[in-house]
Motif scaffolding. Structure first.
Motif, PDB file in Angstrom:
ATOM      1  N   PRO A 143      54.804 -64.174  10.851  1.00 62.52           N
ATOM      2  CA  PRO A 143      55.053 -65.489  10.252  1.00 62.52           C
ATOM      3  C   PRO A 143      55.964 -66.330  11.145  1.00 62.52           C
ATOM      4  CG  PRO A 143      55.259 -63.775   8.603  1.00 62.52           C
ATOM      5  CD  PRO A 143      55.142 -63.083   9.931  1.00 62.52           C
ATOM      6  N   GLY A 144      55.774 -67.637  11.119  1.00 62.33           N
ATOM      7  CA  GLY A 144      56.604 -68.539  11.910  1.00 62.33           C
ATOM      8  C   GLY A 144      55.873 -69.829  12.211  1.00 62.33           C
ATOM      9  N   LEU A 145      56.504 -70.651  13.031  1.00 62.01           N
ATOM     10  CA  LEU A 145      55.918 -71.921  13.461  1.00 62.01           C
ATOM     11  C   LEU A 145      55.272 -71.727  14.823  1.00 62.01           C
ATOM     12  CD1 LEU A 145      58.822 -74.343  12.482  1.00 62.01           C
ATOM     13  CD2 LEU A 145      56.654 -74.025  11.297  1.00 62.01           C
ATOM     14  N   TYR A 146      54.042 -72.210  14.977  1.00 63.92           N
ATOM     15  CA  TYR A 146      53.298 -72.025  16.217  1.00 63.92           C
ATOM     16  C   TYR A 146      52.575 -73.304  16.601  1.00 63.92           C
ATOM     17  CZ  TYR A 146      54.047 -67.101  15.325  1.00 63.92           C
ATOM     18  OH  TYR A 146      54.631 -65.888  15.089  1.00 63.92           O
ATOM     19  N   ARG A 147      52.216 -73.362  17.873  1.00 66.65           N
ATOM     20  CA  ARG A 147      51.306 -74.378  18.384  1.00 66.65           C
ATOM     21  C   ARG A 147      50.090 -73.612  18.880  1.00 66.65           C
ATOM     22  NH1 ARG A 147      53.014 -77.856  22.769  1.00 66.65           N
ATOM     23  NH2 ARG A 147      53.539 -75.900  23.774  1.00 66.65           N
ATOM     24  N   ILE A 148      48.910 -74.088  18.512  1.00 58.15           N
ATOM     25  CA  ILE A 148      47.673 -73.400  18.894  1.00 58.15           C
ATOM     26  C   ILE A 148      46.668 -74.419  19.405  1.00 58.15           C
ATOM     27  CG2 ILE A 148      46.826 -73.491  16.510  1.00 58.15           C
ATOM     28  CD1 ILE A 148      45.323 -70.872  17.071  1.00 58.15           C
ATOM     29  N   ARG A 149      45.891 -73.992  20.392  1.00 59.63           N
ATOM     30  CA  ARG A 149      44.778 -74.812  20.837  1.00 59.63           C
ATOM     31  C   ARG A 149      43.618 -73.907  21.209  1.00 59.63           C
ATOM     32  NH1 ARG A 149      46.241 -77.493  26.652  1.00 59.63           N
ATOM     33  NH2 ARG A 149      46.695 -75.599  27.808  1.00 59.63           N
ATOM     34  N   ALA A 150      42.438 -74.463  21.122  1.00 61.82           N
ATOM     35  CA  ALA A 150      41.226 -73.722  21.489  1.00 61.82           C
ATOM     36  C   ALA A 150      40.909 -73.985  22.951  1.00 61.82           C
ATOM     37  CB  ALA A 150      40.062 -74.148  20.610  1.00 61.82           C
ATOM     38  N   ILE A 151      40.426 -72.943  23.607  1.00 64.22           N
ATOM     39  CA  ILE A 151      39.923 -73.052  24.969  1.00 64.22           C
ATOM     40  C   ILE A 151      38.454 -72.664  24.898  1.00 64.22           C
ATOM     41  CG2 ILE A 151      40.097 -72.222  27.339  1.00 64.22           C
ATOM     42  CD1 ILE A 151      43.051 -71.559  26.683  1.00 64.22           C
ATOM     43  N   ILE A 152      37.585 -73.610  25.224  1.00 65.89           N
ATOM     44  CA  ILE A 152      36.149 -73.388  25.113  1.00 65.89           C
ATOM     45  C   ILE A 152      35.580 -73.240  26.519  1.00 65.89           C
ATOM     46  CG2 ILE A 152      33.962 -74.353  24.281  1.00 65.89           C
ATOM     47  CD1 ILE A 152      36.804 -75.901  22.719  1.00 65.89           C
ATOM     48  N   SER A 153      34.922 -72.123  26.782  1.00 67.47           N
ATOM     49  CA  SER A 153      34.291 -71.884  28.084  1.00 67.47           C
ATOM     50  C   SER A 153      32.800 -72.126  27.947  1.00 67.47           C
ATOM     51  CB  SER A 153      34.542 -70.443  28.544  1.00 67.47           C
ATOM     52  OG  SER A 153      35.914 -70.225  28.729  1.00 67.47           O
ATOM     53  N   LEU A 154      32.287 -73.021  28.781  1.00 63.92           N
ATOM     54  CA  LEU A 154      30.872 -73.366  28.743  1.00 63.92           C
ATOM     55  C   LEU A 154      30.249 -73.083  30.103  1.00 63.92           C
ATOM     56  CD1 LEU A 154      31.160 -76.796  26.910  1.00 63.92           C
ATOM     57  CD2 LEU A 154      30.545 -74.588  25.922  1.00 63.92           C
ATOM     58  N   MET A 155      29.083 -72.454  30.085  1.00 68.45           N
ATOM     59  CA  MET A 155      28.366 -72.144  31.306  1.00 68.45           C
ATOM     60  C   MET A 155      27.450 -73.311  31.665  1.00 68.45           C
ATOM     61  SD  MET A 155      25.693 -69.033  31.988  1.00 68.45           S
ATOM     62  CE  MET A 155      24.481 -69.719  30.882  1.00 68.45           C
ATOM     63  N   SER A 156      27.335 -73.607  32.933  1.00 67.67           N
ATOM     64  CA  SER A 156      26.425 -74.640  33.408  1.00 67.67           C
ATOM     65  C   SER A 156      25.008 -74.082  33.447  1.00 67.67           C
ATOM     66  CB  SER A 156      26.839 -75.100  34.803  1.00 67.67           C
ATOM     67  OG  SER A 156      25.824 -75.889  35.381  1.00 67.67           O
ATOM     68  N   VAL A 157      24.059 -74.791  32.830  1.00 69.17           N
ATOM     69  CA  VAL A 157      22.665 -74.358  32.869  1.00 69.17           C
ATOM     70  C   VAL A 157      22.131 -74.500  34.292  1.00 69.17           C
ATOM     71  CG1 VAL A 157      20.335 -74.853  32.030  1.00 69.17           C
ATOM     72  CG2 VAL A 157      22.256 -74.919  30.454  1.00 69.17           C
ATOM     73  N   ALA A 158      22.568 -75.542  35.000  1.00 72.58           N
ATOM     74  CA  ALA A 158      22.109 -75.766  36.368  1.00 72.58           C
ATOM     75  C   ALA A 158      22.581 -74.660  37.309  1.00 72.58           C
ATOM     76  CB  ALA A 158      22.597 -77.121  36.864  1.00 72.58           C
TER      77      ALA A 158
END
Length: 114
Positions: free
Chosen positions: A80-95
């Protein structure tokens, strides 16, 4: 949590299998900005199957992609506590399947209670 992806030009196409540990990871920092690890890491998903471009989900300004992440707090936060969170999205290039791009969301403040 819900991760929302949008594209200004409609050129973003992503796998319909995009999910936590399948292209989405979380970066969590405590209230002092120090990176922290979860108490119980999210289980690793098998890699997504390769898809043809026409089977990818098109993301536009009018049709953003919303990905619901239904994880227990202990799988993301150490205690428990105060947090900062963010998403990191990895995308593959089709090319070029050897090329990945990472999108990072803004941080969101979250209070985790026991």
């Amino acid at each position: 949590m819900t991760v929302i992806l949008s594209s200004n030009d409609g050129k973003l196409r992503v796998s319909p299998f995009l999910a936590a540990t399948r292209g989405i990871a979380f970066e969590v920092a405590d209230q002092n900005g120090k990176m922290v690890a979860p108490r119980e890491p999210i289980a690793i998903s098998p890699p997504e199957p390769p898809l043809d471009e026409e089977k990818l989900t098109v993301v536009t300004p009018n049709t953003p992609l919303q990905i619901k992440i239904d994880e227990r707090a202990t799988n993301v936060f150490p205690k428990p506590g105060l947090y900062r969170i963010r998403a990191i999205i990895s995308l593959m290039s089709v090319a070029d399947p050897t090329t990945y791009r990472q999108l990072r969301t803004n941080y969101v403040a979250i209070e985790v209670s026991s």
